[in-house]
Design a protein around this motif. Sequence first.
Motif, PDB file in Angstrom:
ATOM      1  N   LEU A 232      52.290  36.817  13.581  1.00 33.12           N
ATOM      2  CA  LEU A 232      52.841  35.367  12.056  1.00 33.12           C
ATOM      3  C   LEU A 232      53.094  34.344  11.821  1.00 33.12           C
ATOM      4  O   LEU A 232      54.801  34.608  12.946  1.00 33.12           O
ATOM      5  N   VAL A 233      52.527  33.207  11.499  1.00 32.68           N
ATOM      6  CA  VAL A 233      53.221  31.862  11.267  1.00 32.68           C
ATOM      7  C   VAL A 233      52.726  31.501   9.822  1.00 32.68           C
ATOM      8  O   VAL A 233      52.260  31.917   9.317  1.00 32.68           O
ATOM      9  N   GLY A 234      54.016  31.156   9.893  1.00 29.19           N
ATOM     10  CA  GLY A 234      54.363  29.941   8.529  1.00 29.19           C
ATOM     11  C   GLY A 234      55.400  29.518   7.833  1.00 29.19           C
ATOM     12  O   GLY A 234      56.134  29.985   9.015  1.00 29.19           O
ATOM     13  N   PRO A 235      56.125  28.983   7.181  1.00 29.57           N
ATOM     14  CA  PRO A 235      56.662  27.973   6.630  1.00 29.57           C
ATOM     15  C   PRO A 235      57.962  29.233   6.877  1.00 29.57           C
ATOM     16  O   PRO A 235      58.147  30.720   5.531  1.00 29.57           O
ATOM     17  N   PRO A 236      59.511  28.428   6.859  1.00 28.11           N
ATOM     18  CA  PRO A 236      60.306  29.774   6.321  1.00 28.11           C
ATOM     19  C   PRO A 236      59.977  30.158   4.783  1.00 28.11           C
ATOM     20  O   PRO A 236      59.633  29.360   4.260  1.00 28.11           O
ATOM     21  N   GLY A 237      60.734  31.064   4.689  1.00 29.64           N
ATOM     22  CA  GLY A 237      60.840  32.155   3.403  1.00 29.64           C
ATOM     23  C   GLY A 237      58.795  32.369   3.040  1.00 29.64           C
ATOM     24  O   GLY A 237      58.908  32.708   2.318  1.00 29.64           O
TER      25      GLY A 237
ATOM     26  N   GLY B 265      57.927  34.438  14.251  1.00 35.78           N
ATOM     27  CA  GLY B 265      59.028  32.902  13.882  1.00 35.78           C
ATOM     28  C   GLY B 265      58.862  33.144  15.327  1.00 35.78           C
ATOM     29  O   GLY B 265      60.003  31.981  15.711  1.00 35.78           O
ATOM     30  N   PHE B 266      57.806  33.153  16.064  1.00 35.39           N
ATOM     31  CA  PHE B 266      57.649  33.003  17.625  1.00 35.39           C
ATOM     32  C   PHE B 266      56.341  33.028  18.087  1.00 35.39           C
ATOM     33  O   PHE B 266      55.885  34.146  17.722  1.00 35.39           O
ATOM     34  N   PRO B 267      55.916  32.514  18.633  1.00 33.86           N
ATOM     35  CA  PRO B 267      56.654  30.479  18.770  1.00 33.86           C
ATOM     36  C   PRO B 267      55.996  29.948  17.532  1.00 33.86           C
ATOM     37  O   PRO B 267      55.755  30.085  16.347  1.00 33.86           O
ATOM     38  N   ARG B 268      57.043  29.095  17.904  1.00 36.05           N
ATOM     39  CA  ARG B 268      57.255  27.989  17.101  1.00 36.05           C
ATOM     40  C   ARG B 268      56.612  26.416  17.671  1.00 36.05           C
ATOM     41  O   ARG B 268      57.457  25.360  16.385  1.00 36.05           O
ATOM     42  N   THR B 269      56.549  26.345  18.472  1.00 34.59           N
ATOM     43  CA  THR B 269      56.055  25.386  19.105  1.00 34.59           C
ATOM     44  C   THR B 269      55.422  25.497  19.945  1.00 34.59           C
ATOM     45  O   THR B 269      55.043  26.428  20.475  1.00 34.59           O
ATOM     46  N   ILE B 270      54.020  23.982  20.447  1.00 35.63           N
ATOM     47  CA  ILE B 270      53.133  23.995  20.932  1.00 35.63           C
ATOM     48  C   ILE B 270      53.468  24.515  22.550  1.00 35.63           C
ATOM     49  O   ILE B 270      53.572  26.155  23.250  1.00 35.63           O
TER      50      ILE B 270
ATOM     51  N   GLU C  55      69.779  22.494   0.981  1.00 32.27           N
ATOM     52  CA  GLU C  55      70.286  21.229   2.094  1.00 32.27           C
ATOM     53  C   GLU C  55      69.496  21.920   3.392  1.00 32.27           C
ATOM     54  O   GLU C  55      68.303  21.405   3.887  1.00 32.27           O
ATOM     55  N   THR C  56      69.540  23.247   4.311  1.00 33.15           N
ATOM     56  CA  THR C  56      68.952  23.223   4.637  1.00 33.15           C
ATOM     57  C   THR C  56      67.756  23.820   4.857  1.00 33.15           C
ATOM     58  O   THR C  56      66.570  23.229   5.613  1.00 33.15           O
ATOM     59  N   VAL C  57      66.962  24.527   3.545  1.00 34.87           N
ATOM     60  CA  VAL C  57      65.821  25.309   3.535  1.00 34.87           C
ATOM     61  C   VAL C  57      64.951  23.789   3.529  1.00 34.87           C
ATOM     62  O   VAL C  57      64.412  23.426   4.533  1.00 34.87           O
TER      63      VAL C  57
ATOM     64  N   HIS D  96      59.808  22.873   9.986  1.00 29.60           N
ATOM     65  CA  HIS D  96      58.754  24.065  10.184  1.00 29.60           C
ATOM     66  C   HIS D  96      57.097  22.126   9.924  1.00 29.60           C
ATOM     67  O   HIS D  96      56.234  22.264  10.929  1.00 29.60           O
ATOM     68  N   ASN D  97      57.201  21.570   9.605  1.00 34.76           N
ATOM     69  CA  ASN D  97      56.383  21.354   9.388  1.00 34.76           C
ATOM     70  C   ASN D  97      55.900  19.737  10.449  1.00 34.76           C
ATOM     71  O   ASN D  97      54.463  19.329  10.907  1.00 34.76           O
ATOM     72  N   ARG D  98      56.881  19.183  11.368  1.00 35.98           N
ATOM     73  CA  ARG D  98      56.898  18.760  11.969  1.00 35.98           C
ATOM     74  C   ARG D  98      56.494  19.119  13.742  1.00 35.98           C
ATOM     75  O   ARG D  98      55.138  18.997  14.305  1.00 35.98           O
ATOM     76  N   GLN D  99      57.380  20.683  13.731  1.00 29.74           N
ATOM     77  CA  GLN D  99      56.868  21.519  14.664  1.00 29.74           C
ATOM     78  C   GLN D  99      56.264  22.193  15.365  1.00 29.74           C
ATOM     79  O   GLN D  99      55.479  22.824  15.986  1.00 29.74           O
ATOM     80  N   THR D 100      56.524  23.132  13.769  1.00 30.10           N
ATOM     81  CA  THR D 100      55.559  24.599  13.948  1.00 30.10           C
ATOM     82  C   THR D 100      54.015  24.415  13.506  1.00 30.10           C
ATOM     83  O   THR D 100      52.899  25.031  13.702  1.00 30.10           O
TER      84      THR D 100
END
Length: 227
Positions: free
Chosen positions: A5-10, A85-90, A166-168, A175-179
């Motif tokens: 399962l992939v997708g942004p936090p939340g 929550g995994f994988p999150r990067t190439i 701010e952490t969210v 997420h947008n950059r790495q996942t």
Amino acid sequence: MRLVLVGPPGAGKGTQAAMLAARFGIAHVSTGVMLRQAVQERTPLGQQARRYMDRGELVPDQVMVGIVGERIEAADAETGFVLDGFPRTIPQAEGLAAILARDGRPLDAVVNLVVPDEVVVRRLAGRRVCSGCGANYHVAYDRPRVAGRCDRCGGQLVQREDDREETVRRRLEVHNRQTEPLVSYYREQGLLREVPGTGSPEAVQAAIVEALGQATGPRATGRGDRP
Ligand code: AP5
């Protein structure tokens, strides 16, 4: 069945993964839960991971591939697993592919839960988690039967450290950059199923099951099955 399962936090990865694991009798492997447990137990991994998690950044790839590689060899993952929550990067995806190729257990599908940023922020601000078993609740959308207490184990419900606004926002940027590049990576392999992550948890689950072509699978038994 072996799913990612992939997708942004939340986006609802944890919520949907728990329902899928119950529905298909497969292991729910959440790297977020594993890392938070390590932090709570103050293991060497937890001490290392905490520095990244508190800033909303990713724990190094090599560490994550090692942890997940070991976890999916466990007996309860023999019938399959859903990775949340995994994988999150190439590099993590490539590490996973190498492990699965070695074991002759390829992925069946990758589900991308699509949810707009403003929904993410609303969901995470209202999320509460059980300090005992890690179950997820929401102050508006998924309330426990007794305020502040977990339905499953009676544990106290708390707000996650990394759910501060701010952490969210930092987690969304990461997420947008790495996942996000994983979406094209899995699309090119013909594994990707895109599913809107808005709507009730039950409606999202039905859409996932339909996308997996498994609408006639065994009846679900998880919390998400409540009417
Ligand atoms: P992790 O715990 O994986 O966090 P995340 O990916 O940011 O995902 P979340 O747990 O915030 O959200 P979710 O998509 O699971 O949604 P949920 O179902 O909870 O990772 C935390 C940190 O650990 C990372 O930032 C990183 O530092 C580290 N980490 C983890 N894995 C890593 C990796 N592979 N590599 C490197 N670092 C890693 O739902 C959210 C809320 O919305 C809940 O309150 C829920 O009740 C509610 N909700 C869910 N579905 C719905 C719906 N359909 N309608 C209304 N409300 C809903």
